[in-house]
Design an enzyme around this catalytic site. Structure first.
Site, short mmCIF file in Angstrom:
data_model
loop_
_atom_site.label_atom_id
_atom_site.label_comp_id
_atom_site.label_asym_id
_atom_site.label_seq_id
_atom_site.Cartn_x
_atom_site.Cartn_y
_atom_site.Cartn_z
N GLY A 1 0.84 -1.20 0.00
CA GLY A 1 0.00 0.00 0.00
C GLY A 1 0.87 1.25 0.00
O GLY A 1 1.78 1.37 0.82
N ARG B 1 -6.01 -1.77 8.30
CA ARG B 1 -5.98 -3.23 8.13
C ARG B 1 -6.34 -3.88 9.47
O ARG B 1 -7.45 -3.68 9.93
CB ARG B 1 -4.65 -3.73 7.61
CG ARG B 1 -4.84 -5.04 6.85
CD ARG B 1 -3.65 -5.53 6.12
NE ARG B 1 -3.18 -4.64 5.06
CZ ARG B 1 -2.39 -5.08 4.09
NH1 ARG B 1 -2.03 -6.33 4.04
NH2 ARG B 1 -1.95 -4.27 3.17
N ASP C 1 -0.68 2.48 8.19
CA ASP C 1 -1.28 1.72 9.31
C ASP C 1 -0.55 1.89 10.64
O ASP C 1 -1.12 1.61 11.68
CB ASP C 1 -1.30 0.23 8.96
CG ASP C 1 -2.12 -0.05 7.72
OD1 ASP C 1 -1.99 -1.16 7.16
OD2 ASP C 1 -2.87 0.86 7.28
N ASP D 1 1.62 -0.12 11.85
CA ASP D 1 1.47 -1.46 12.45
C ASP D 1 2.76 -2.28 12.39
O ASP D 1 2.73 -3.49 12.48
CB ASP D 1 0.36 -2.24 11.72
CG ASP D 1 0.67 -2.45 10.24
OD1 ASP D 1 -0.05 -3.24 9.59
OD2 ASP D 1 1.65 -1.84 9.73
N ARG E 1 1.20 -5.12 -5.84
CA ARG E 1 1.20 -6.34 -5.06
C ARG E 1 1.58 -7.44 -6.05
O ARG E 1 0.99 -7.51 -7.13
CB ARG E 1 -0.15 -6.54 -4.40
CG ARG E 1 -0.47 -5.33 -3.45
CD ARG E 1 -1.71 -5.54 -2.63
NE ARG E 1 -2.24 -4.30 -2.07
CZ ARG E 1 -1.85 -3.76 -0.91
NH1 ARG E 1 -0.90 -4.37 -0.23
NH2 ARG E 1 -2.37 -2.65 -0.45
N HIS F 1 -9.79 5.11 0.40
CA HIS F 1 -8.43 5.40 -0.09
C HIS F 1 -8.06 6.87 -0.06
O HIS F 1 -6.91 7.21 -0.35
CB HIS F 1 -8.24 4.80 -1.48
CG HIS F 1 -8.06 3.31 -1.42
ND1 HIS F 1 -9.07 2.45 -1.05
CD2 HIS F 1 -6.98 2.54 -1.63
CE1 HIS F 1 -8.62 1.22 -1.06
NE2 HIS F 1 -7.35 1.23 -1.39
N GLY G 1 5.05 -1.93 3.74
CA GLY G 1 4.44 -2.36 5.01
C GLY G 1 4.94 -3.72 5.44
O GLY G 1 5.95 -4.23 4.91
N ASP G 2 4.19 -4.35 6.37
CA ASP G 2 4.72 -5.59 6.94
C ASP G 2 4.78 -6.72 5.92
O ASP G 2 5.70 -7.54 5.96
CB ASP G 2 3.94 -6.01 8.20
CG ASP G 2 2.44 -6.12 7.97
OD1 ASP G 2 2.00 -5.89 6.83
OD2 ASP G 2 1.72 -6.44 8.92
N THR H 1 3.88 2.68 5.44
CA THR H 1 2.47 2.30 5.49
C THR H 1 1.72 3.26 6.39
O THR H 1 2.25 3.71 7.39
CB THR H 1 2.26 0.87 6.05
OG1 THR H 1 0.87 0.64 6.28
CG2 THR H 1 3.03 0.64 7.34
#
Ligand code: ADP
Ligand code: F6P
Length: 320
Positions: free
Chosen positions: A12, A173, A129, A131, A73, A251, A103-104, A127
């Site tokens: 993302g 997420r 997030d 996270d 992706r 988004h 991201g992760d 990211t």
């Protein structure tokens, strides 16, 4: 010292990825190394979508959201064959190390790639997030939080005008950080996050009590990881018999010109990542801990779930 590295953005996108890319490129060039921009995430490694960058390649981008390198992706990179192909394509160009901004999931891919090929890889947490374990901050999370607050400010106006309950769904997420921050900064009455149990009937009782006590409108923030905010909104409307409107921000939270914090922190991380990979360091993710740049072991970053900041949780319980 390594003399040629690649940089890519994966997963993302997030505001500030360009600032990080710019810092990686300019730091590497300053150190006398070559730096390749790899387009569209790991797909660019597989399809050889890459080109050598100059200082001018990253001019006039620090203020731009998204990522000039593009992201994607890439299922093929999830296979050992795909990763081997990526490795061959790197070798063809003499690329000796990688900076991965993502991201992760992207970090998981980076870890596997490095373990299988021995290529030095340094990650940056890109990211919205927030996270990623081991860092208080991820690139884009500050801009996304501000985008959410801007939307909440607008929703408060119309919810107040109509005496309604506004239910706002935010991204993240499986992580509730964006929702929690938005709840605290947005002055929400309730925040629903995946990390904490909630009782919808009790929430409805609280909303009715606030209304009876004279509160014209209420705001309920829902993290997408909790479930469908539309179903939650319907349940609240049936239970309270009040007017409810649900806004799924979607988004919009991923775009926008990066905030000062995202631009500066992304630049700090980009410089550190470039210097580290040029020095042959590998399997680390650079992040922030109490305001300082730290190197996090990549395996730790991907194998640990990031807990929510207890200070924010306490504040949310106190104020919301
Ligand atoms: P994010 O990095 O934002 O979490 P994704 O989870 O979609 O986004 O991961 C981005 C890309 O990273 C994937 O499309 C894939 O190419 C790669 N990736 C993710 N997880 C793995 C994995 N477990 N093994 C190998 N590659 C992975
Ligand atoms: O990981 C960032 C993120 O924005 C999540 O918050 C969200 O759930 C996901 O990406 C959406 O992914 P996509 O852009 O592929 O729809």
């Amino acid at each position: 010292m390594i003399k040629s590295i690649g940089v890519l953005t994966s997963g993302g996108d997030s505001p500030g990825m360009n600032a990080a890319t710019r810092a990686v490129v300019r730091t590497a060039l300053y150190e006398g190394a070559k730096v390749w921009g790899i387009y569209n995430g790991y797909r660019g490694l597989l399809d050889e979508e890459m080109e050598e960058m100059s200082s001018r390649s990253v001019a006039d981008i620090i203020q731009r959201g998204g990522t000039i390198l593009g992201t994607a992706r890439c299922k093929r990179f999830m296979t050992p064959e795909g990763r081997q192909q990526a490795f061959e394509n790197m070798k063809k160009r003499g690329i000796e190390g990688l900076v991965i901004i993502g991201g992760d999931g992207s970090m998981r891919g980076a870890s596997k790639f490095s373990d299988e090929t021995g290529v030095p890889i340094v990650g940056l947490p890109g990211t919205i997030d927030n996270d990623v374990w081991g860092t208080d901050y991820t690139i884009g999370s500050d801009t996304a939080a501000n985008t959410i607050i801007d939307a909440i400010n607008k929703l408060r106006d119309t919810a107040s005008a109509h005496s309604r309950i506004a239910v706002v769904e935010v991204m993240g997420r499986h992580c509730g950080w964006l929702a929690m921050l938005a709840g605290i900064a947005g002055g929400a009455e309730f925040v629903l996050i995946p990390e904490k149990e909630y009782n919808l009937d009790k929430i409805c009782e609280g909303l009715m009590k606030s209304y009876e006590a004279g509160r014209r409108y209420s705001l309920v923030v829902v993290a997408e990881g909790v479930g469908s905010s539309v179903d939650i909104g319907k349940y609240i409307e049936e239970k309270t018999q009040m007017d409810v409107r649900v806004s799924v921000l979607g988004h919009i939270q991923r775009g926008g010109s990066p905030s000062v914090i995202d631009r500066v922190k992304a630049s700090q991380l980009g410089e550190k990542a470039a210097l580290a990979v040029l020095a042959g360091q590998s399997n680390v993710v650079f992040g922030f801990d109490k305001g300082k740049v730290v190197a996090i072991d990549l395996h730790d970053a991907i194998n640990n779930k990031k807990p929510l900041n207890p200070e924010f949780l306490r504040l949310a319980e106190l104020l919301i």
